[in-house]
Design an enzyme around this catalytic site. Structure first.
Site, short mmCIF file in Angstrom:
data_model
loop_
_atom_site.label_atom_id
_atom_site.label_comp_id
_atom_site.label_asym_id
_atom_site.label_seq_id
_atom_site.Cartn_x
_atom_site.Cartn_y
_atom_site.Cartn_z
N SER A 65 7.07 8.79 12.57
CA SER A 65 6.00 8.67 11.58
C SER A 65 6.54 8.88 10.18
O SER A 65 7.02 9.97 9.84
CB SER A 65 4.89 9.68 11.86
N ARG B 24 -7.64 -3.74 9.52
CA ARG B 24 -6.68 -4.66 10.14
C ARG B 24 -7.24 -5.37 11.37
O ARG B 24 -6.83 -6.49 11.69
CB ARG B 24 -5.38 -3.92 10.47
N LYS C 183 0.84 -1.21 0.00
CA LYS C 183 0.00 0.00 0.00
C LYS C 183 0.87 1.26 0.00
O LYS C 183 0.64 2.17 -0.78
CB LYS C 183 -0.91 -0.05 1.24
N SER C 184 1.85 1.29 0.86
CA SER C 184 2.69 2.50 0.95
C SER C 184 3.39 2.78 -0.37
O SER C 184 3.47 3.92 -0.82
CB SER C 184 3.75 2.31 2.04
N ARG D 194 -6.35 1.10 18.00
CA ARG D 194 -6.10 -0.34 17.81
C ARG D 194 -5.79 -1.07 19.11
O ARG D 194 -5.99 -2.28 19.20
CB ARG D 194 -4.99 -0.56 16.77
N ARG E 249 -8.89 11.59 12.51
CA ARG E 249 -7.45 11.37 12.72
C ARG E 249 -6.66 12.68 12.73
O ARG E 249 -7.02 13.65 12.06
CB ARG E 249 -6.93 10.40 11.65
N ASP F 236 1.99 -1.37 11.71
CA ASP F 236 0.68 -1.78 11.20
C ASP F 236 0.35 -3.24 11.52
O ASP F 236 -0.74 -3.71 11.23
CB ASP F 236 0.62 -1.57 9.68
N ARG G 241 2.86 5.97 -3.24
CA ARG G 241 3.99 6.80 -3.67
C ARG G 241 4.25 6.67 -5.16
O ARG G 241 4.73 7.62 -5.80
CB ARG G 241 5.23 6.41 -2.86
C1 S3P Z 1 2.55 4.74 6.31
C2 S3P Z 1 3.09 5.06 7.52
C3 S3P Z 1 2.57 4.59 8.79
C4 S3P Z 1 1.63 3.41 8.60
C5 S3P Z 1 0.65 3.62 7.49
C6 S3P Z 1 1.39 3.84 6.18
C7 S3P Z 1 3.16 5.28 5.08
O1 S3P Z 1 1.84 5.63 9.41
O2 S3P Z 1 0.94 3.14 9.80
O3 S3P Z 1 -0.19 2.51 7.33
O4 S3P Z 1 2.85 4.79 3.99
O5 S3P Z 1 3.97 6.21 5.19
P1 S3P Z 1 2.53 6.68 10.41
O6 S3P Z 1 3.42 7.52 9.61
O7 S3P Z 1 1.36 7.48 10.96
O8 S3P Z 1 3.21 5.88 11.44
#
Ligand code: S3P
Length: 743
Positions: free
Chosen positions: A472, A696, A326-327, A651, A427, A620, A331
């Site tokens: 983060s 999740r 996903k990340s 969570r 959030r 995660d 990007r």
């Molecule tokens: C992510 C960073 C994480 C993760 C999220 C995806 C990202 O969040 O929990 O699912 O793609 O950069 P945080 O940056 O809030 O820790």
């Protein structure tokens, strides 16, 4: 007259499809006692009487209207004024009138002229339903079930009159909406009047062409679908075109402009522009189909409720691939869009979160083909090529989209508003707004730093150094992406390593990024050059199966092509520390990201105190790890994980509550949890799990069923589609037993 009828006596003036279907619906549901009809055409009245739609008729309109509780006017729009004058003398001071016409402004004017401006008992209405069929014979009592009816009451309209008309529509199954007369006419010009105009005009053009015989002989689906509505009543549409002339001409001009644009692109062989129009239109049409099916992707929480019933099952087996990361998928769209040239992505995650990012860039004018089986082609527009989106960017459930986009948007010349679903709207966004403001950006959030978020363009950004207050990757990425547009150097220092996909991918696009220990630096003034991206499988999705195979005796699975970026492998480290049997095989590098196949066999896990340095690396994966801890021998303690409280749900709380519901001794702490493992022979009790719509949480408890003693009912699982489309099918083929129930 006292009765249970919604309306005791109705006069229906104009016995066409629309009025007759409403009356039939009321009759079928015993909501009216007496119906009297009037039509200019005697045959229609006789037919309506014969089929039992009306109890009586008269050629004298006043006789029909006299003593009616409700008069339904279903006449061509341009006859309205005459009809009102004709019936006016018979109105008493209680009779409520309503109409069903497609234009409201002209009817409002007629009512004012004839019955007096300020007349309070006329409720303007318009059912959004119909058919190209007409007349008494076509009347359908279910025509309005789950169809919208728009009422446009004015300031002087009596609330009692509105309530009566509302009730008469609701009883036939309609969904009522209210709006102003002007708004109605503007919206309908675009959604109904223009399409009818185009259909009539196209059929006329083709029919007049000298090859018309050929055209009608061979006209298959396209012609038929596009022009069906040209068979509607010409009188009715002549009246509508004239009654709503102003609004129709406005949308027609807009359409003519866009049509000329498309014509020009075709003439110039500008296939990218043509593709842009077609892909945007296809997405919009697909989205519309989902709305029609009541499955709108934009708000899964409100539309579809999906529950899982996960029954006790045996071992997991097989070799398979989970969906793309996903990340990295997010990007790839962002950087591909801002690159010069065409980027090809394979393995793209077709989940709702990454699709939200994709749609946002389409909204900002980027031509993106696909996704089709994980393949996406992005026609990059360069760092300064994005365009003002037509609307608020809707980012669904996706925190990554909003936080990373915030950084990019701060560098644009236009303003953008971003919103999300119920969960995303809770959030924290202050964590990205704060550093962006330090860079000179103008950012607004709702109360408490929550979405919606507005980022104003045209502000000169300056590079800053930012010490991240929390580990983060989203905040780090946000600042770095803003740094692409900020004067001078931008640097970020993180308190603990977090995923570094942004840094790696920027390098992959040829952009200079300096990494020194925990600090990343970037300078503006560079360019991104298109590249190809192979997205590995998401270790966060693989984690559910790693835990599942570990806890289910006799399991042996291999997860293929999983991303094992060192900033993401906390789940492997933690499971190994708990005694997990995990082998990382066939390690290789794909497009700057390490990838491997991972073999997991069941093992008796033991409780541990999870090392805090592993927390950001498995951020995660904790919902799944809580399930592993519950199956371990002894106590598992998690600390330093307060970030879990601000994910798609809290969570810590959601997992502890779920575990307790299944008979596990678990309790939450401020920054983690303490879980007493059930040991080798322990099994989860059956029960209900509240997921708080968190994907999740849902998938973690699905894995618990591998060690269940009775079915586990997992509520509100629709958001699994945000990160793991096909989860249930893949799980069941690997050995789980999940039944998916839509409600
Ligand atoms: C992510 C960073 C994480 C993760 C999220 C995806 C990202 O969040 O929990 O699912 O793609 O950069 P945080 O940056 O809030 O820790």
């Amino acid at each position: 007259m006292a009765s249970n009828y919604v309306v005791p006596r109705i006069a229906v003036v104009g016995l066409g499809l629309i009025g007759c279907s409403w009356v039939k619906g009321l009759r079928d549901r015993a909501a009216v006692a007496t119906v009297v009809g009037y039509d200019r055409n005697l045959d229609s009245m006789q037919e309506a009487l014969r089929v039992g739609l009306i109890d009586d008729f008269s050629t004298d309109i006043q006789q029909v209207v006299r003593d009616a509780d409700l008069v339904i006017l279903s006449v061509p729009i341009l006859s309205m004024r005459q009809v009102l004058s004709d019936l006016k003398p018979a109105l008493n001071d209680k009779t409520v009138l309503t109409d069903v016409g497609s234009v409201k402004g002209s009817v409002a004017a007629d009512v004012g002229e004839v019955l007096g401006f300020g007349f309070s008992r006329f409720v303007l209405g318009h059912p959004i339903a119909g058919s190209e069929k007409s007349g008494v014979a076509a009347a359908d009592g279910n025509l309005y079930v789950r169809h919208k009816v728009i009422l446009t009451p004015e300031e002087h309209t009596s609330p009692d009159a509105v309530a009566l008309v509302r009730a008469a529509w609701e009883v036939v199954g309609a969904d009522i909406e209210e709006m102003t007369v002007e708004h109605h006419d503007e919206v309908l010009a675009a959604t109904s009047h223009l399409p009818h105009l185009l259909a009539y005009s196209l059929v006329d053009t083709l029919a007049n062409s000298h090859e018309n015989k050929e055209i009608f002989n061979y006209a298959a689906g396209g012609f038929r679908d596009f022009t069906r509505i040209a068979a509607s009543s010409p009188v009715m549409w002549r009246d509508i075109f004239s009654a709503n002339k102003g609004q129709i001409l406005k949308t027609l001009d807009l359409f003519s402009h866009d049509l000329a644009f498309l014509r020009h692109a075709i003439e110039q062989d500008d296939t990218t522009t043509v593709m842009g129009v077609l892909t945007r239109a296809k997405v919009a049409r697909d989205h519309f189909s989902k709305i029609l099916a009541r499955r709108a992707y934009v708000d899964p929480m409100k539309t579809a409720t999906v529950n899982y019933i996960a029954s006790p099952s045996g071992a997991l087996s097989g070799s398979f691939r989970v969906p793309g990361d996903k990340s990295i998928s997010h990007r790839s769209i962002m950087l591909g869009s801002l690159a010069n040239g065409t980027t090809e992505v394979t393995g793209f995650l077709e989940g709702e979160d990454s699709l939200a990012t994709l749609q946002a860039f389409r909204d900002m004018g980027v031509v993106i083909e696909g996704p089709h089986r994980g393949r996406v082609t992005i026609h990059g527009v360069g760092l300064n090529g994005l365009q003002t989106p037509p609307n608020t960017l809707y980012l669904g459930n996706s925190g990554t989209s909003m936080r990373l986009l915030a950084g990019l948007m701060a560098g644009q010349t236009f303003d953008v508003e971003m919103s999300g679903d119920e969960s995303l709207s809770k959030r924290p966004m202050g964590r990205v707004a704060d550093p962006l403001r330090l860079m000179g950006a103008q950012v607004e959030t709702a109360e408490g730093g929550r979405p919606p978020m507005k980022v104003f363009g045209a502000n000169k950004l300056s590079g800053i150094h930012y010490d991240l207050p929390m580990a983060s990757a989203q905040v780090k990425s946000c600042v770095l992406l803003a740094g692409l547009y900020a004067e001078g150097e931008t640097s970020v220092t993180e308190p603990a390593p977090t995923r570094d996909h942004t840094e790696r991918m920027l390098k992959g696009f040829g952009y200079d990024v300096q990494v020194e220990g925990s600090t990343v630096r970037i300078k503006s003034g560079g360019e991104l050059t298109a590249t190809n991206i192979d997205v590995p499988s998401d270790i966060s999705s693989a984690a559910f199966f790693m835990v599942g195979a570990s806890i289910a005796k006799g399991s042996d699975i291999t997860l293929e092509h999983v991303g094992i970026n060192p900033t993401r492998i906390g789940v492997i480290n933690i499971l190994k520390a708990m005694g997990g049997n995990i082998e990382v095989l066939n390690e290789r590098e794909v497009g700057g990201e390490p990838v491997a196949d991972i073999r997991i066999r069941s093992a008796q896990l033991k409780g541990i105190h999870i090392p805090e340095d592993q927390v950001p690396l498995a951020i995660d994966e904790f919902p799944a790890l809580f399930i592993a801890a519950a199956c371990a021998e002894g106590e598992t303690v998690l600390t330093g994980a307060e970030e879990l409280r601000v994910k798609e749900s809290d969570r810590i709380q959601a997992m502890v509550d779920g575990l307790v519901a299944l008979g596990v001794d678990a309790k939450g702490t401020e920054d983690g949890a303490i879980i007493q493992g059930m040991g080798a022979e322990g099994r989860f009790a059956g029960g209900d799990i509240v997921t708080h719509h968190d994907h999740r949480i849902a998938m973690s408890f699905a894995m618990a069923s591998l060690r269940g003693s009775a079915p586990i009912r997992i509520l509100d699982c629709a958001n699994v589609a945000t990160s793991f489309p096909g989860f249930v099918e893949l799980s069941n083929s690997a050995g789980l037993s999940i039944e998916q129930k839509e409600g």
